[in-house]
Design a protein around this motif. Structure first.
Motif, PDB file in Angstrom:
ATOM      1  N   TRP A 207       1.039  -1.303  -0.056  1.00 17.99           N
ATOM      2  CA  TRP A 207      -0.076  -0.018  -0.188  1.00 17.99           C
ATOM      3  C   TRP A 207       0.799   1.102   0.067  1.00 17.99           C
ATOM      4  CZ3 TRP A 207      -0.657   4.506   2.822  1.00 17.99           C
ATOM      5  CH2 TRP A 207      -2.142   5.221   2.056  1.00 17.99           C
ATOM      6  N   PRO A 208       0.542   2.281  -0.818  1.00 15.16           N
ATOM      7  CA  PRO A 208      -0.508   2.326  -1.692  1.00 15.16           C
ATOM      8  C   PRO A 208      -0.394   1.783  -2.809  1.00 15.16           C
ATOM      9  CG  PRO A 208       0.932   4.364  -1.850  1.00 15.16           C
ATOM     10  CD  PRO A 208       1.426   3.744  -0.671  1.00 15.16           C
ATOM     11  N   GLY A 209       0.763   1.110  -3.218  1.00 16.29           N
ATOM     12  CA  GLY A 209       0.706   0.275  -4.787  1.00 16.29           C
ATOM     13  C   GLY A 209      -0.368  -0.572  -4.726  1.00 16.29           C
ATOM     14  N   CYS A 210      -0.585  -0.591  -5.956  1.00 15.19           N
ATOM     15  CA  CYS A 210      -1.547  -1.606  -6.493  1.00 15.19           C
ATOM     16  C   CYS A 210      -3.126  -1.303  -5.802  1.00 15.19           C
ATOM     17  CB  CYS A 210      -1.422  -2.987  -6.004  1.00 15.19           C
ATOM     18  SG  CYS A 210      -0.060  -3.960  -6.707  1.00 15.19           S
ATOM     19  N   ARG A 211      -3.227  -0.288  -5.011  1.00 14.39           N
ATOM     20  CA  ARG A 211      -4.536   0.298  -4.597  1.00 14.39           C
ATOM     21  C   ARG A 211      -4.921   1.542  -4.626  1.00 14.39           C
ATOM     22  NH1 ARG A 211      -2.770  -4.539  -3.381  1.00 14.39           N
ATOM     23  NH2 ARG A 211      -2.620  -5.547  -1.544  1.00 14.39           N
ATOM     24  N   ASP A 212      -3.991   2.413  -5.193  1.00 11.60           N
ATOM     25  CA  ASP A 212      -4.493   3.681  -5.530  1.00 11.60           C
ATOM     26  C   ASP A 212      -5.072   4.087  -6.928  1.00 11.60           C
ATOM     27  OD1 ASP A 212      -4.583   6.559  -5.628  1.00 11.60           O
ATOM     28  OD2 ASP A 212      -2.876   6.950  -4.325  1.00 11.60           O
ATOM     29  N   GLU A 213      -6.400   4.201  -6.808  1.00 11.24           N
ATOM     30  CA  GLU A 213      -7.177   4.355  -8.114  1.00 11.24           C
ATOM     31  C   GLU A 213      -6.704   5.413  -8.994  1.00 11.24           C
ATOM     32  OE1 GLU A 213      -9.255   6.621  -5.509  1.00 11.24           O
ATOM     33  OE2 GLU A 213      -8.355   4.898  -5.229  1.00 11.24           O
ATOM     34  N   PRO A 247       1.064  -7.931   9.458  1.00 14.35           N
ATOM     35  CA  PRO A 247      -0.082  -7.339   8.803  1.00 14.35           C
ATOM     36  C   PRO A 247      -0.034  -5.763   9.056  1.00 14.35           C
ATOM     37  CG  PRO A 247      -0.304  -8.031  11.070  1.00 14.35           C
ATOM     38  CD  PRO A 247       1.010  -8.623  10.817  1.00 14.35           C
ATOM     39  N   ASP A 248      -1.034  -5.182   8.049  1.00 15.51           N
ATOM     40  CA  ASP A 248      -1.284  -3.875   8.245  1.00 15.51           C
ATOM     41  C   ASP A 248      -2.837  -3.613   7.447  1.00 15.51           C
ATOM     42  OD1 ASP A 248      -1.507  -0.859   6.895  1.00 15.51           O
ATOM     43  OD2 ASP A 248       0.460  -1.037   7.921  1.00 15.51           O
ATOM     44  N   PRO A 249      -3.586  -3.059   8.230  1.00 16.65           N
ATOM     45  CA  PRO A 249      -4.970  -2.814   7.769  1.00 16.65           C
ATOM     46  C   PRO A 249      -5.174  -2.217   6.514  1.00 16.65           C
ATOM     47  CG  PRO A 249      -4.466  -1.199   9.594  1.00 16.65           C
ATOM     48  CD  PRO A 249      -3.419  -2.119   9.451  1.00 16.65           C
ATOM     49  N   ARG A 250      -4.375  -1.336   6.075  1.00 15.98           N
ATOM     50  CA  ARG A 250      -4.523  -0.741   4.685  1.00 15.98           C
ATOM     51  C   ARG A 250      -4.346  -1.675   3.533  1.00 15.98           C
ATOM     52  NH1 ARG A 250       0.177   3.805   5.910  1.00 15.98           N
ATOM     53  NH2 ARG A 250       1.202   1.911   7.087  1.00 15.98           N
ATOM     54  N   ASP A 251      -3.843  -2.834   3.776  1.00 17.10           N
ATOM     55  CA  ASP A 251      -3.666  -3.579   2.364  1.00 17.10           C
ATOM     56  C   ASP A 251      -4.790  -4.763   2.996  1.00 17.10           C
ATOM     57  OD1 ASP A 251      -3.210  -5.789   0.940  1.00 17.10           O
ATOM     58  OD2 ASP A 251      -1.037  -5.991   1.153  1.00 17.10           O
ATOM     59  N   ARG A 252      -5.897  -5.008   2.242  1.00 12.89           N
ATOM     60  CA  ARG A 252      -6.920  -5.693   2.427  1.00 12.89           C
ATOM     61  C   ARG A 252      -6.394  -7.361   2.131  1.00 12.89           C
ATOM     62  NH1 ARG A 252     -10.449  -6.873  -2.305  1.00 12.89           N
ATOM     63  NH2 ARG A 252      -9.475  -6.057  -4.147  1.00 12.89           N
ATOM     64  N   HIS A 253      -5.569  -7.556   1.467  1.00 10.16           N
ATOM     65  CA  HIS A 253      -4.779  -8.848   1.568  1.00 10.16           C
ATOM     66  C   HIS A 253      -3.794  -9.376   2.291  1.00 10.16           C
ATOM     67  CE1 HIS A 253      -6.916  -9.601  -2.352  1.00 10.16           C
ATOM     68  NE2 HIS A 253      -6.547  -8.621  -3.159  1.00 10.16           N
ATOM     69  N   SER A 254      -3.573  -8.608   3.350  1.00 15.57           N
ATOM     70  CA  SER A 254      -2.712  -8.777   4.222  1.00 15.57           C
ATOM     71  C   SER A 254      -3.053  -9.926   5.151  1.00 15.57           C
ATOM     72  CB  SER A 254      -2.434  -7.383   5.084  1.00 15.57           C
ATOM     73  OG  SER A 254      -1.401  -7.496   6.347  1.00 15.57           O
ATOM     74  N   VAL A 255      -1.898 -10.735   5.536  1.00 14.00           N
ATOM     75  CA  VAL A 255      -2.205 -11.957   6.179  1.00 14.00           C
ATOM     76  C   VAL A 255      -2.082 -11.399   7.550  1.00 14.00           C
ATOM     77  CG1 VAL A 255      -1.414 -14.078   6.915  1.00 14.00           C
ATOM     78  CG2 VAL A 255      -1.305 -13.467   4.636  1.00 14.00           C
TER      79      VAL A 255
END
Length: 510
Positions: A207-213, A247-255
């Motif tokens: 994040w923000p890579g791949c996530r910033d529209e 983990p980090d809550p900003r990445d919805r795929h975060s384990v």
């Protein structure tokens, strides 16, 4: 400090740099100055850094030295200088993604991994060159001169983490950050004789890579993108991942768990080995053409697993080649509207293969069929890994080839698509399993070859342990390229005919 001592300092492992800085035996300013001197001397030939930031790096090192002098605690990366791939956001440092569309883009925030590196005491040297938006496994883009392989500068270092790999191999920092959506850590590691680990999907948050529209091209690859490390040693990989993972809550795929002790796994492998593990070895996955020299080198390297007490069996996994499905999955996660708008504006300057990809008339059926193919692959892989702890293959089907081309037209006498040589990497990218490329040896012409080790889902600790045991059995980190005056080398062996691609270089970044 003599020139020889400063040069030796550039090749110190990150583990040793951090320990020496933390113990006040070595100043972070000395380390950073030595590496920056080497960048100035060597990188004009290699083009590893597209946006170096020497003044900022020196200031960060001086600030760290002051804080340590005041008795503040040293972080796990204390004083470790490193490059950051130009796809990864860096606040206040230009991040172009190798594209004319973003030639002046400066993010206002760091990616999570950069936050963590800075918080751990690492010193960012600048941005390392990449292919345009990461959509190529070679080492060139239309914005900067191509990156060259430190072992043979006429050849590519692979991509898309081209600059990060070239930098580490050439002693321009002991480690570097890279990304791997399809092969982009593992292939450069193979071509540059490095360790390149793609941890399990979600272990390292993105994040923000791949996530910033807001940024077409930078906002794709979400379900396959992995961030990781390029290093010269397995211990350095473990050190860097111990900082990056979690983990980090900003990445919805975060384990949402931190159940891997990265450094302990590497220590255990180095000290105790990996006897008893079941290893499936596949020299071609049943469908890939492989250069005979690569097949020979990897086949010999696999013997190390038997010597380490593993049970090795040659297998044909039984899944279909997922290359077309992979391309469609990436397309489905791409902002096609945004990318086509960029093509309308910058298309004559952009990479021809990327323009063709973005303007192709994709159908809904192609995209949905790709998702079904991905599920079938994951199911076949799960069946294989229920019987084995590891899958071992070559990393790339060929050795390094000339700079400025996408790939060989023929492999072992067979006409191939220009990305067929990276086919070993797609399965673990689509399933999200941990995978690492390790140096397997050299071709008869002296070119590096990599061996890929894929672990079970979330079994990152096992992969690191095996990598460390293999490193003890077949060490490589003592070898150094003659960067700056290296022999020019030849094309990867066993292939003939290369596809030229447009360069459109506009000069080095400042």
């Amino acid at each position: 400090m003599t020139p020889a001592e400063r040069d030796a300092l550039c090749f110190l492992p990150a583990t040793e740099v951090a320990a020496a800085v933390a113990a006040r035996r070595l100043s972070p300013v000395e380390v950073v100055d030595a590496v920056l001197e080497r960048i100035e001397a060597v990188d004009p030939e290699l083009g590893a850094f597209c946006t170096p930031v020497p003044d900022r790096a020196r200031a960060e090192a001086a600030d760290l030295a002051d804080r340590l002098a005041r008795g503040e605690a040293a972080g796990p990366l204390a004083g470790v200088p490193l490059g950051v791939k130009d796809l990864i956001a860096t606040a206040g440092i230009r991040t172009t993604s190798g594209s004319p569309a973003y030639r002046d883009h400066v993010p206002d925030q760091d990616d999570i991994v950069v936050e963590r590196v800075r918080g751990a005491g690492g010193v960012v040297l600048g941005k390392t060159n990449t292919t345009e938006f990461g959509y190529s496994p070679a080492g060139h883009n239309p914005l900067f001169p191509p990156t060259r392989n430190p072992w043979a500068p006429s050849l590519t270092p692979g991509g898309s983490s081209a600059g990060s790999a070239a930098a580490v191999a050439a002693g321009l920092g002991p480690v570097a950050l890279g990304s791997d959506g399809g092969c982009s850590l593992r292939v450069p590691a193979s071509f540059c004789e490095l360790v390149g680990m793609k941890p399990s999907m979600g272990r390292v948050p993105v994040w923000p890579g791949c996530r910033d529209e807001r940024f077409p091209g930078m906002s794709g690859w979400e379900s396959v993108e992995h961030l990781g490390a390029l290093t010269r040693t397995v211990a350095d990989t473990a050190l860097l991942l111990s900082v990056l993972a979690g983990p980090d809550p900003r990445d919805r795929h975060s384990v949402p768990c931190g159940d891997v002790d990265w450094r302990a796994a590497a220590r255990a492998g180095a000290a105790e080995g990996c006897a008893g593990l079941r290893v499936a070895y596949s020299p071609d996955l049943g469908y890939l053409p492989v250069d005979p020299e690569v097949r020979r080198v990897v086949g010999e390297a696999v013997g190390a697993f038997t010597d380490l007490g593993c049970v090795v069996e040659e297998v044909v996994p039984g899944w279909a080649d997922p290359a077309e499905a992979f391309q469609a999955v990436i397309t489905a996660e791409t902002d096609l509207s945004g990318m086509r708008a960029l093509v309308d504006r910058y298309g004559t300057e952009m990479s021809p293969h990327l323009v063709a990809w973005m303007t192709r008339a994709w159908t809904a059926r192609e995209l949905t069929d790709a998702n079904i193919a991905r599920k079938a692959l994951a199911n076949r892989m799960a069946g294989l890994m229920s019987r084995y702890d590891l899958l071992v293959t070559p990393t790339a089907a060929v050795a390094p080839f000339p700079v400025g081309v996408q790939g060989p037209e023929r492999i072992d006498g067979r006409a191939v698509a220009d990305t067929a040589w990276i086919g070993f990497n797609y399965p673990a990218s689509l399933t999200g399993q941990p995978a690492v490329s390790l140096p397997a040896g050299r071709t008869r012409d002296g070119l590096p070859v990599g061996l890929q080790v894929v672990g079970r889902h979330l079994a990152d600790g096992t992969v690191l342990r095996v990598a460390a045991a293999y490193e003890v059995a077949r060490p490589w980190a003592h070898r150094r390229p003659r960067a700056g005056d290296a022999a020019q080398g030849t094309a990867g062996q066993g292939t003939a005919g290369r596809r030229a691609v447009g360069q459109g270089a506009v000069g080095r970044g400042a």
